[in-house]
Scaffold this active site. Structure first.
Site, short mmCIF file in Angstrom:
data_model
loop_
_atom_site.label_atom_id
_atom_site.label_comp_id
_atom_site.label_asym_id
_atom_site.label_seq_id
_atom_site.Cartn_x
_atom_site.Cartn_y
_atom_site.Cartn_z
N CYS B 89 31.89 6.66 -24.52
CA CYS B 89 30.97 7.36 -25.43
C CYS B 89 31.71 8.13 -26.52
O CYS B 89 31.09 8.70 -27.41
CB CYS B 89 30.06 8.29 -24.65
N HIS B 349 21.28 8.93 -28.30
CA HIS B 349 22.68 8.67 -27.91
C HIS B 349 22.98 7.18 -27.93
O HIS B 349 23.13 6.55 -26.89
CB HIS B 349 22.92 9.27 -26.52
#
Ligand SMILES: NC(=O)c1ccc[n+]([C@@H]2O[C@H](COP(=O)([O-])OP(=O)(O)OC[C@H]3O[C@@H](n4cnc5c(N)ncnc54)[C@H](O)[C@@H]3O)[C@@H](O)[C@H]2O)c1
Lengths: 445, 405
Positions: B89, B349
């Site tokens: 991420c 996200h």
């Protein structure tokens, strides 16, 4: 025999049907739960998926696989625990696939009744035909040394008759799912005096494990669900008939349908519900129930006339609604059948007149989808009925007499011993028919 | 940095989103974001290098080799260098670091950095498998079904022990409320249209270990998103070449980039030590204290990560993150507004894009382009910070930005 023993060899008759396929799915998931318990790892489980239609079995297996996959995806948290000992299964997808394979491995599709000769539990969901059910039960019973239990899904055939006809000495009870079984929360359990007590206990445990709401019902044709629905439908048809003296039949049908939906705040109008179940099926259930109801005539000439003109309702295989008393576009009624002319009349051509006849809907009446989500459904529904009592409109009057009749039907189910209590009647209508309030309520008076 | 751009963060919450219908893929998001940035800097001809941040297109979209999509974004990028970088991420943050290094090394004056991820190609339960690749695969078997929510649920459980469950849950619910309220001010946010009346009571929904995790509910989690973000990293020479006024740029003044051993578990689950290390390095290089920051974009993949992040950044002491949030300091009108367009929980996200999205948000705030989400940047505190985390505190990129004068 323990609960698990009873489930080691199960047969589902009529497993390719609407109800049978759902029952097979629920049975397979429950048997799999037993199979996956560590203490049962060396035991062998089987479910026979029996249906006369060989052509339908491959589709059935596909359907079951897809549904088991969905079920697995919803309970991966649990499955990861159950498959923790299988070191080679690491990702969720691997565990899900293993579970689907395990469940599918339980199920043996077959067109032959002989496979049920080794079953200890038989679910039955073949066509609603008393003679057929008796014949299948007798044949299995005569050839099966294990004294199997029979759980029938019949909607209307009295259980005692099946017991006697097939000579089962009390080893049959009604385990009545609602359509579709995998989704609908309600199971009516219809027992007879001759049932062994451990059979009743097993039935309740099974329903609980399948996460169903159980309502016990006595063995009187139609039980609670159809006992209410059929009479409700006959009342509606009768009201339409009365109205048709002063207006065309299609307008009368529209009005009664609208009152039963909008004024009574139900998920769909009564004629749409008949279409959903099937005009033919409703007629048929009435014909099965009628001989058992000497004091009543459960029969409708109007439904006969429609049926003779080819009006059947029911669903297409993709679940969409077929035309019946009403004609549908994208699931919404757009026209009403007139059995005098044999034509569908577009609702848009007469709605204004019919709605004017009904009068305005009181403000306190809520759409069903809002009411059903409200925390205080009963008091909100009561407000609507209060308004009907003070309003002089035809719509309000019809709503009151409709709701009062529905209540009376509910109370009669208790008085005639079909239901144990008014609360049970209400539970059936709330969970099996998705009503927002039960029919037996003081506020409709 | 100049010419930032965010696509919509697409997924549940957006009314255009229909999981049953075909949706735009990687190509669409790369083009939309990349071309938007290029249109503000005079096109691909002005660009020396490209870098794409992406985590798991190889599994979500069965597509690797994303560096070569640069020439699709603009034909003028054909035969120029372009690479794809990956750090779970933190892939977006790594794209920025990579671009910054190229500029600092002198090999490029203008770098186009795009972060992208398209994750709604699989159901969440399979997405969890894919995202679990951010952890050590040898531990996947013992991990939970929802792997990363499980990891951070463990952290939350430990934090409950440390500071008391009730206070921690209240702070997490407040974090959620701030995130959604901020997202409602940003039209590209996934939760832009969220209309829930009582966000804190929703945030306090009891976690259900049978269907999800023991200590987190879904409102504690970031969104599953499709999206891309893009920004140009330029030298002073590059800025002149692109013809963009200095007032529309933010200055990158420090970078902290740190990793921890992916095969180890955190020594203390209530601390985010790698974030602490990366931020410390960045702030020290910048020569500022946390108190001098005007705004922060922090990696709140889970509400608990947001709260522990406040402690790791040094805004408050250890174990004081919940109090800090409950005191309102991180709200948009608080001492230090955090995640002003909703962060990972409110804005969304799209994993590989998040690091770039954070930079774009800081760039918007420091150049006065944040629209309804704009906060006031005090003259004496002209700094912004982004904190982008990969895995369970394993790769962290922290960047300090300064408003140009
Ligand atoms: N459909 C409903 O809404 C509903 C609701 C509750 C109860 N029920 C009851 O469930 C039962 C089944 O109804 P359905 O709607 O699923 O019917 P269906 O016609 O969809 O299914 C019946 C199945 O039984 C099979 N079958 C017929 N004869 C057979 C035989 N001799 N051996 C093995 N299989 C045979 C058919 O091939 C078919 O697949 C009926 O008793 C019905 O009253 C139906």
């Amino acid at each position: 025999m323990t609960y698990t023993d009873r489930l080691t060899n199960v047969s589902v008759l009529g497993s390719a049907g609407k109800m049978g396929s759902g029952i097979l799915l629920l049975a397979a998931l429950e048997v799999a739960d037993q199979m996956l318990k560590p203490e049962n790892k060396d035991r062998h489980f089987v479910i026979n998926a029996i249906d006369v239609s060989s052509a339908a079995l491959p589709g059935l297996m596909k359907y079951i696989r897809a549904q088991v996959l969905k079920a697995a995806e919803k309970k991966v948290v649990l499955l990861r625990g159950l498959y923790a000992h299988r070191a080679e299964l690491i990702e969720n997808s691997e565990i899900i696939d293993a579970y689907v394979d395990d469940v599918m491995g339980l199920i043996r599709p077959s067109t032959r009744l002989e496979v049920a000769y080794e079953s200890t539990l038989v679910f039955e969901a073949v066509s609603e035909n008393e003679a057929l059910k008796v014949k299948l039960f007798s044949q299995i019973n005569e050839n099966n040394a294990l004294q199997p239990w029979f759980f029938t899904n019949t909607s209307s055939v009295p259980i005692a008759g099946l017991d006697k006809g097939a000579n089962l000495s009390g080893r049959v009870l009604g385990f009545h799912f609602y359509n579709p079984p995998a989704v609908q929360k309600l199971v009516e359990v219809i027992t007879i005096a001759a049932n062994p007590s451990e059979m009743k206990e097993f039935a309740l445990q099974l329903a609980k494990n399948m996460r169903k709401v159980v309502v016990p019902s006595n063995d009187i044709a139609g039980f609670i669900g159809n006992g209410h629905f059929m009479r409700d439908a006959l009342f509606a048809l009768g009201e339409a008939k009365i109205l048709s003296a002063s207006m065309p039949m299609h307008e009368a049908l529209y009005i009664v349908n609208k009152v039963s939906q909008d004024y009574l705040m139900r998920p769909m109008g009564i004629f749409q519900l008949i279409d959903y179940v099937g005009v033919d099926v409703v007629r048929f259930i009435m014909s099965v129930m009628n001989p058992h109801m000497p004091a009543e005539d459960l029969h409708s000439d109007e439904l006969d006339r429609m049926f003779e003109k080819g009006i059947k309702g029911g669903q297409f295989s993709d679940g969409s609604q077929k035309d019946g008393i009403l004609k549908y576009e994208k699931g919404k009624p757009v026209a009403v059948f007139n059995s005098d002319t044999g034509e569908y009349i577009p609702i848009s051509s007469f709605a204004a007149t019919a709605d004017a006849w009904l009068g305005p809907l009181p403000e306190s009446t809520m759409p069903w989808k809002n009411l059903v989500k409200a925390p205080d459904k009963d008091s909100l529904a009561a407000l609507a009925f209060e308004a009907y009592r003070t309003s002089g409109t035809n719509g309000a009057q019809l709503a009151l007499s409709y709701a009062r009749r529905s209540r009376e039907i509910g109370l009669n189910l208790v008085n005639t011993g079909v239901a144990h209590s008014a609360a049970d009647v209400n539970t059936v209508l709330l969970t099996g028919f998705f009503h927002a309030y039960g029919p037996v309520n003081e506020f409709v008076l | 940095m100049i010419a930032g751009y965010n696509t919509i963060s697409m997924g549940t919450g957006r009314k255009e989103f229909n999981p049953k219908k075909e949706r735009p893929g990687l190509e669409h998001y790369l083009k939309e974001a990349g071309q938007a940035t290029l249109s503000h800097i005079g096109g691909g001809a002005r660009v020396d290098e490209g870098v794409v941040g992406n985590f798991m297109a190889s599994r979500f979209n069965k597509q690797a080799h994303l560096g070569a999509f640069m020439a699709m974004v603009d034909p003028a990028l054909q035969y120029k260098p372009s690479i794809r970088v990956e750090g779970a991420c933190a892939s977006g943050g790594l794209a920025l670091v990579t671009g910054i290094k190229s500029v600092l090394s002198g090999s490029a004056e203008v770098v186009l950095a795009i972060g992208v991820e398209v994750q709604n190609t699989v159901k969440a339960i399979y997405g969890a498998d894919i995202l679990a690749g951010a952890g050590w695969f040898q531990r996947r078997k013992e991990g939970q079904a929802y792997f990363f929510p499980g990891q951070f649920s463990d952290r939350a459980g430990a934090y409950y022990q440390k500071i008391g469950r009730e206070k921690a849950r209240l702070a997490m619910a407040r974090w959620y409320r701030n995130a959604i309220e901020n997202a409602r001010l940003c039209p590209t946010a996934q939760e832009f249209e969220n209309k829930t009346a009582n966000l804190e009571s929703q945030g306090l929904t009891e976690p259900n270990p049978k269907s999800f995790t023991a200590h987190l509910n879904v409102f504690d989690c970031s969104k599953v998103s499709d999206g891309a973000s893009s920004i140009a990293i330029v030298s002073e020479e590059g800025l002149r070449r692109c013809g963009v006024p200095v007032s529309e740029a933010v200055e990158v003044i420090a970078v902290g980039h740190a990793v921890d051993d992916i095969t180890t578990l955190p020594a203390d689950p209530t601390r985010l030590d790698t974030i602490a290390a990366a931020v410390k390095k960045a702030l020290e290089t910048a020569g500022i204290t946390p108190g001098q920051l005007a705004t922060i974009e922090t990696h709140d993949c889970f509400s608990i990560a947001g709260i522990l992040g406040m402690e790791a950044i040094g805004l408050c002491g250890e174990g004081e993150g919940a109090d800090f949030v409950l005191a309102g300091h991180t709200a948009r009108d608080g001492k230090i507004p955090v995640n002003t367009t909703g962060g990972l929980i409110g804005w969304g996200h799209p994993t590989g894009a998040t690091g770039v999205h954070q930079a774009v948000t800081i760039w918007e705030q420091l150049t006065g382009k944040a629209g309804a989400a704009q906060i006031t940047i005090p003259a004496e505190r002209p700094y912004g910070l982004t904190v982008n985390m990969g895995g369970d505190d394993k790769t962290v990129v922290a960047i300090v930005y300064r408003k140009t004068t």
